[in-house]
Write a protein that holds these residues in place. Structure first.
Motif, PDB file in Angstrom:
ATOM      1  N   UNK A  94      11.324   4.731  -0.534  1.00 30.24           N
ATOM      2  CA  UNK A  94      10.171   5.195  -0.105  1.00 30.24           C
ATOM      3  C   UNK A  94       9.351   6.270   0.352  1.00 30.24           C
ATOM      4  N   UNK A  95      10.025   7.281   1.516  1.00 30.95           N
ATOM      5  CA  UNK A  95      10.415   7.888   2.745  1.00 30.95           C
ATOM      6  C   UNK A  95       9.802   8.953   1.641  1.00 30.95           C
TER       7      UNK A  95
ATOM      8  N   UNK B 258      10.898   8.832 -12.414  1.00 35.29           N
ATOM      9  CA  UNK B 258      10.756   9.196 -11.359  1.00 35.29           C
ATOM     10  C   UNK B 258      11.290   8.084 -10.290  1.00 35.29           C
ATOM     11  N   UNK B 259      10.528   8.722  -9.255  1.00 36.78           N
ATOM     12  CA  UNK B 259      10.817   7.640  -7.542  1.00 36.78           C
ATOM     13  C   UNK B 259      10.916   6.182  -7.772  1.00 36.78           C
TER      14      UNK B 259
ATOM     15  N   UNK C 253       1.160  -0.769  -0.292  1.00 37.29           N
ATOM     16  CA  UNK C 253       0.162  -0.341  -0.462  1.00 37.29           C
ATOM     17  C   UNK C 253       1.277   1.460  -0.376  1.00 37.29           C
ATOM     18  N   UNK C 254       2.091   1.095   0.699  1.00 45.98           N
ATOM     19  CA  UNK C 254       2.734   2.383   0.602  1.00 45.98           C
ATOM     20  C   UNK C 254       3.327   2.778  -0.335  1.00 45.98           C
ATOM     21  N   UNK C 255       3.175   2.210  -1.371  1.00 44.52           N
ATOM     22  CA  UNK C 255       3.575   2.701  -3.055  1.00 44.52           C
ATOM     23  C   UNK C 255       3.031   3.106  -3.406  1.00 44.52           C
ATOM     24  N   UNK C 256       1.546   3.344  -3.024  1.00 45.71           N
ATOM     25  CA  UNK C 256       0.939   4.729  -3.596  1.00 45.71           C
ATOM     26  C   UNK C 256       1.190   6.242  -3.592  1.00 45.71           C
ATOM     27  N   UNK C 257       2.235   6.598  -2.189  1.00 45.86           N
ATOM     28  CA  UNK C 257       2.540   7.416  -2.565  1.00 45.86           C
ATOM     29  C   UNK C 257       3.829   7.941  -3.503  1.00 45.86           C
TER      30      UNK C 257
ATOM     31  N   UNK D 100       8.834   3.547   7.473  1.00 45.07           N
ATOM     32  CA  UNK D 100       7.871   3.112   6.822  1.00 45.07           C
ATOM     33  C   UNK D 100       8.520   2.005   6.380  1.00 45.07           C
ATOM     34  N   UNK D 101      10.415   2.094   6.674  1.00 46.45           N
ATOM     35  CA  UNK D 101      10.235   0.395   5.868  1.00 46.45           C
ATOM     36  C   UNK D 101      10.162  -0.339   6.745  1.00 46.45           C
TER      37      UNK D 101
END
Length: 740
Positions: free
Chosen positions: A419-420, A385-386, A367-371, A434-435
C-alpha cells in the motif's frame, strides 16, 4: 491535431479523397466499414472499403482506377468489390464481417444503394443475432485470453485486450439485438476516447499499425497528449476498467437471456445473511434491508458473492453505491471476519473486488486503497498495476493459509504489503505506517498490529537475502534470525514471500528462488527454535568438488547451464562473463566459489530462439577467454554497437547504479552488492572492475530482476582478508561506477 480529433479529421480527408477518385459513377457506391465506418481512422489504420455495385460489367476497371492511386500513395487499403447479394452472403457466415458492416456508411456514390444494404444487414442481424450472440461471446472470451487485460498489464493491447476498443464494438453489436435498457452511454464513450487518444499517438510515434502500448513508447505518447506517462497509464487503466466492468455485466445478462427461464437457477430465494439472498444465481439485497444503517453491508455482500462464485445483482449494487456507509474507525466487530472471509475465497474475490472498486465501494471500506488505484508499475519485473498486484497477492495467499497458524494475518498482510507504493517516499517505510493505521482501524489487538507492521516492513527480507547472500554462511542465518525474532513471524513471511512472488511474475518466483527461500527459512527456523543449525554446503556440489580436485580447466554445459572449473585468479569471473556476453547470452543467475585455490562458476543463461544456446561455440569461446586468446572487450564493444537502439527497455526509468558494502554480513569476506540497469556485459564490467581493484571473488550471486541486476560478490584482498580501508572501499565504488 491529437487523439480522437485526428481520427475525425483523417476520416474527413479520406472521404473527400475517395469521393474525388470515384467521381460521378452511376449504380455504384464506396462503403466504409469497420473503424473507417465508425470515423475512427488512426494513423496506421487500413482504409477498409467496399465497392458496392448493381452488377456493372466494367466494375473491375473501375476498381483498378480507385485502388491504384491509394496504393501509389502508400495508404494501407483493405478492399473488396461486392454486390448487395454477395455482401449479405458473406455477413451471414462471417461474424467478423458482419461486425464490420454494422458500422457501414456511404462515403461516395449511390447513397440509396448503401442505405438498402445497411437496412438489410441490420434486419438480418436482429433476426439472426440471438443465434449468433453465443459465437460472439466465445470470440470475445478467446480474445481476452489471448491478449490479457488492458487495465492491469504493464504493456496493454489497447484494441484487443479485455477492456479495449474491440470490446466496445462487440458490445455495440450485442446491444442491437438484446432487449436490455442501456442506462447511459457516456462512461463508455469517454472511456473509449481515452483509449483511442492513446492509440492514435502510439501509432503516430511508432509509424506502425501497432496497438500494444510498450514501455518505450509510453513517455512519448504521454507527452503528445500533454501529460506524463504515469498519469497516462493510470487513465488508460481506469478507462479499460470501466469498459471491462460494463461489458462483463452485459455479457452476463446476454447469457442469461439466451438461456431463457429454463436455463436459469431456480427462482426461490436462498438466505445468505441479514438482508442478503441468492436470487436467480445473484446476490441480492432484500427490499426491507436498510443499507444505510448497516456499515458491514459492503463487505458482507462482497463476501457472499465471492464465496458463491457469483455477482451482485445490478439493482443491489446500485443500492450499495447510493446508500452504503463506510466501516468507520474502529470497524464494527463483525466486519473484520467478513473481510478476511472475502480475501480467503482467493481467486473468486478478484472479480468481485474489481467491480466494487470500479464503483468506489472498496475505497469506502479501505480509504487508503484510492492511493494505489490503477497505479502503474512501469517495469517488466511486475505484471500488474499496484492495486491488481495486491489483489493477486491476497488470492495467492489464500492458497497458502493452511501453512500458517494465523491465516487472517497472512491474508490481511498480503493485501497491505505494498500500500505504501501509493504515497511519496520509500514504499516500505511509508507502508509500515499506513499498515499500522489500517490494522488498528480493523480492530486487531496490539500484538497483531505489530505483527502486520513487521510483515510490511520485512516483506522483501527473505527473497533479498536468499538470492543475494551466502546461505552457507552462519552470519547470514544469524542476521535474519535476529531481524525476524520469532518463528510465528517467519512462518507468515515465508508464505507472504511466495504469494508476493507468484503475483509479481515469473522472474519473481520460480523453482530456483523457491528452493533458496525454502533453504533460508528452514535454517532460520532451526536457529530460532534453539537447535544446532547444520549448514551443509549445497555449492559446490560433490561432482564439482571432484572436478576442482583435479586441478584442471573444465567447461561443461547442458540445457541452459554452464559450469566452469579453473585455477582461481583475479579476473576469472570477468573473463567467463565477458565471453558469454560476447556470444549474446543473457546471464539470469550465477554462483561462484573458491576452494583450495580452485574456482567453480555456474551460470544460468536465457535460452536461445531454438532452445539450448549454441554450446559448442560458447564452450570454445570460454576456453579461449580463460587463456587470454579471446579479445573480450573488443568483441563486446562490437556487440553493443551492433545492437544499439534495438533492445527494448525493461523499465520506464533507468535505475542509477549503486555500490553497497557490508562487512558484517560475512565473517571472512566483504560483501559488495551492485545494483544497475540490465544491459549487454554488465556482469563482465562489474567483475572486471573488481579485478582491477585486486579483489578475489570467493562467492557470487547474480540476479536479474527484469530491468535491473542485483549482483552480490563476497570478495577478499590479495592477502585473503576483508576490505576495511575506507580509501580502498571508495576506490572500488568509483571503479565499478566508472565501468557502468
Amino acid at each position: 491535431m491529437r487523439g480522437h480529433r485526428f481520427c475525425a479529421a483523417y476520416t474527413s480527408l479520406a472521404d473527400a479523397w475517395l469521393t474525388e477518385l470515384l467521381g460521378d459513377e452511376p449504380g455504384v457506391a464506396l462503403v466504409a466499414v469497420g473503424s473507417y465506418g465508425r470515423r475512427e481512422l488512426c494513423p496506421g489504420s487500413d482504409l477498409d472499403v467496399v465497392l458496392l455495385h448493381r452488377g456493372r460489367r466494367d466494375i473491375g476497371a473501375l476498381a483498378d482506377r480507385l485502388w491504384y492511386p491509394i496504393w501509389d500513395a502508400n495508404v494501407p487499403l483493405d478492399h473488396s468489390v461486392r454486390t448487395e447479394k454477395e455482401v449479405v452472403a458473406v455477413t451471414s457466415r462471417d461474424l467478423k464481417a458482419v461486425l464490420g458492416f454494422l458500422s457501414a456508411r456511404c462515403v461516395a456514390g449511390d447513397a440509396d444503394l448503401v442505405t438498402s444494404l445497411v437496412q438489410r444487414i441490420d434486419v438480418t442481424w436482429q433476426t439472426a443475432g440471438r443465434r449468433r450472440l453465443a459465437d460472439l461471446d466465445a470470440m470475445v472470451q478467446e480474445r481476452h485470453a489471448r491478449s490479457g487485460e488492458v487495465a492491469f498489464l504493464l504493456e496493454p493491447d489497447l484494441k484487443e485486450g479485455r477492456g479495449g476498443l474491440r470490446d466496445l464494438v462487440a458490445l455495440t453489436a450485442a446491444r442491437r439485438v438484446t432487449p436490455f435498457e442501456v442506462e447511459s452511454e457516456s462512461p463508455l464513450v469517454s472511456s473509449g476516447t481515452v483509449l483511442l487518444d492513446a492509440r492514435v499517438e502510439l501509432q503516430r510515434a511508432t509509424g506502425r499499425a501497432t496497438d500494444r502500448l510498450t514501455l518505450q513508447e509510453q513517455d512519448v505518447v504521454a507527452a503528445a497528449l500533454g501529460t506524463d506517462a504515469d498519469t497516462l497509464m493510470a487513465g488508460v487503466a481506469g478507462a479499460a476498467r470501466a469498459i471491462a466492468v460494463e461489458a462483463d455485466d452485459e455479457w452476463r445478462r446476454v447469457r442469461s437471456w439466451l438461456a431463457g427461464p429454463r436455463g436459469r437457477v431456480a427462482s426461490g430465494d436462498r438466505p445468505l445473511g441479514p438482508g442478503l439472498v441468492l436470487r436467480d444465481g445473484e446476490v441480492t439485497l432484500t427490499p426491507a434491508f436498510d443499507v444505510s444503517s448497516d456499515p458491514t453491508a459492503i463487505v458482507r455482500t462482497a463476501e457472499a458473492a465471492a464465496a458463491g462464485g457469483t455477482v451482485v445483482a445490478r439493482a443491489s449494487l446500485a443500492r450499495l453505491v447510493a446508500s452504503a456507509p463506510g466501516l468507520g474507525d474502529p470497524w464494527p466487530p463483525d466486519a473484520r471476519s467478513s473481510f478476511v472471509g472475502l480475501l480467503g475465497t482467493g481467486e473468486a474475490a478478484i472479480p468481485v473486488l474489481e467491480v466494487f472498486d470500479h464503483h468506489g465501494l472498496l475505497a469506502r471500506v479501505l480509504p487508503e486503497w484510492q492511493a494505489v488505484r490503477s497505479k502503474p508499475q512501469r517495469n517488466s519485473y511486475h505484471r500488474y498495476t499496484v492495486d491488481r498486484h495486491l489483489l493477486e497477492t491476497a488470492a495467492a495467499a489464500a492458497g497458502l493459509t493452511r501453512s500458517v497458524r494465523r491465516p487472517d494475518l497472512l491474508l490481511v498482510g498480503a493485501l497491505l504489503h505494498d500500500l505504501g507504493k501509493g504515497y511519496p517516499g520509500d514504499h516500505v517505510a511509508v507502508g509500515v505506517s499506513v499498515g499500522r493505521v489500517v490494522a488498528t482501524r480493523m480492530g486487531f489487538d496490539p500484538f497483531d498490529v505489530d505483527t502486520l507492521e513487521a510483515m510490511v516492513r520485512l516483506h522483501l527480507l527473505l527473497p533479498d537475502v536468499a538470492t543475494r547472500r551466502d546461505l552457507d554462511d552462519p552470519a547470514t542465518i544469524d542476521s535474519v534470525a535476529r531481524t525476524v525474532g520469532s518463528r510465528g513471524l517467519l512462518e507468515l513471511l515465508a508464505a507472504l514471500t511466495e504469494a508476493d512472488g507468484l503475483a509479481t511474475g515469473p522472474m519473481a518466483w520460480n523453482s530456483w528462488k523457491a528452493t533458496l527461500v525454502g533453504t533460508l527459512v528452514a535454517r532460520v527456523d532451526a536457529r530460532l527454535a534453539g537447535e544446532e543449525v547444520e549448514l551443509p554446503s549445497t555449492f559446490p556440489t560433490d561432482e564439482q568438488r571432484r572436478l576442482m580436485a583435479l586441478g584442471e580447466v573444465a567447461v561443461h554445459a547442458s540445457d541452459c547451464r554452464l559450469t566452469v572449473v579453473a585455477p582461481d585468479r583475479p579476473g576469472l569471473v570477468a573473463r567467463v562473463a565477458g565471453a558469454l556476453a560476447a556470444d549474446g547470452l543473457d546471464v539470469l543467475s550465477a554462483q561462484a566459489a573458491t576452494v583450495s585455490g580452485m574456482a567453480v562458476q555456474v551460470y544460468d543463461v536465457s535460452p536461445s530462439v531454438d532452445g539450448e544456446p549454441p554450446w559448442e561455440r560458447v564452450r570454445a569461446d570460454v576456453e579461449r577467454a580463460l587463456t587470454g586468446r579471446l579479445p573480450v572487450a573488443s568483441r563486446l564493444a562490437e556487440r553493443v554497437s551492433a545492437y544499439a537502439g534495438q533492445r527494448r527497455p525493461a523499465a520506464a526509468y533507468t535505475p542509477e547504479p549503486r555500490v553497497l558494502f557490508d562487512n558484517d554480513g560475512s565473517a571472512v569476506a566483504t560483501v559488495v552488492e551492485v545494483r544497475a540497469a540490465d544491459g549487454i556485459g554488465v556482469l563482465y564490467r562489474i567483475a572486471r572492475a573488481l579485478a582491477e581493484c585486486d579483489l578475489s571473488i570467493r562467492t557470487a550471486k547474480i540476479v536479474t530482476l527484469g530491468h535491473e541486476v542485483v549482483d552480490t560478490f563476497y570478495v577478499v584482498d590479495l592477502d585473503g582478508a576483508k576490505v576495511t580501508d575506507p580509501e580502498h572501499l571508495d576506490a572500488i565504488s568509483r571503479q565499478v561506477l566508472a565501468e557502468l
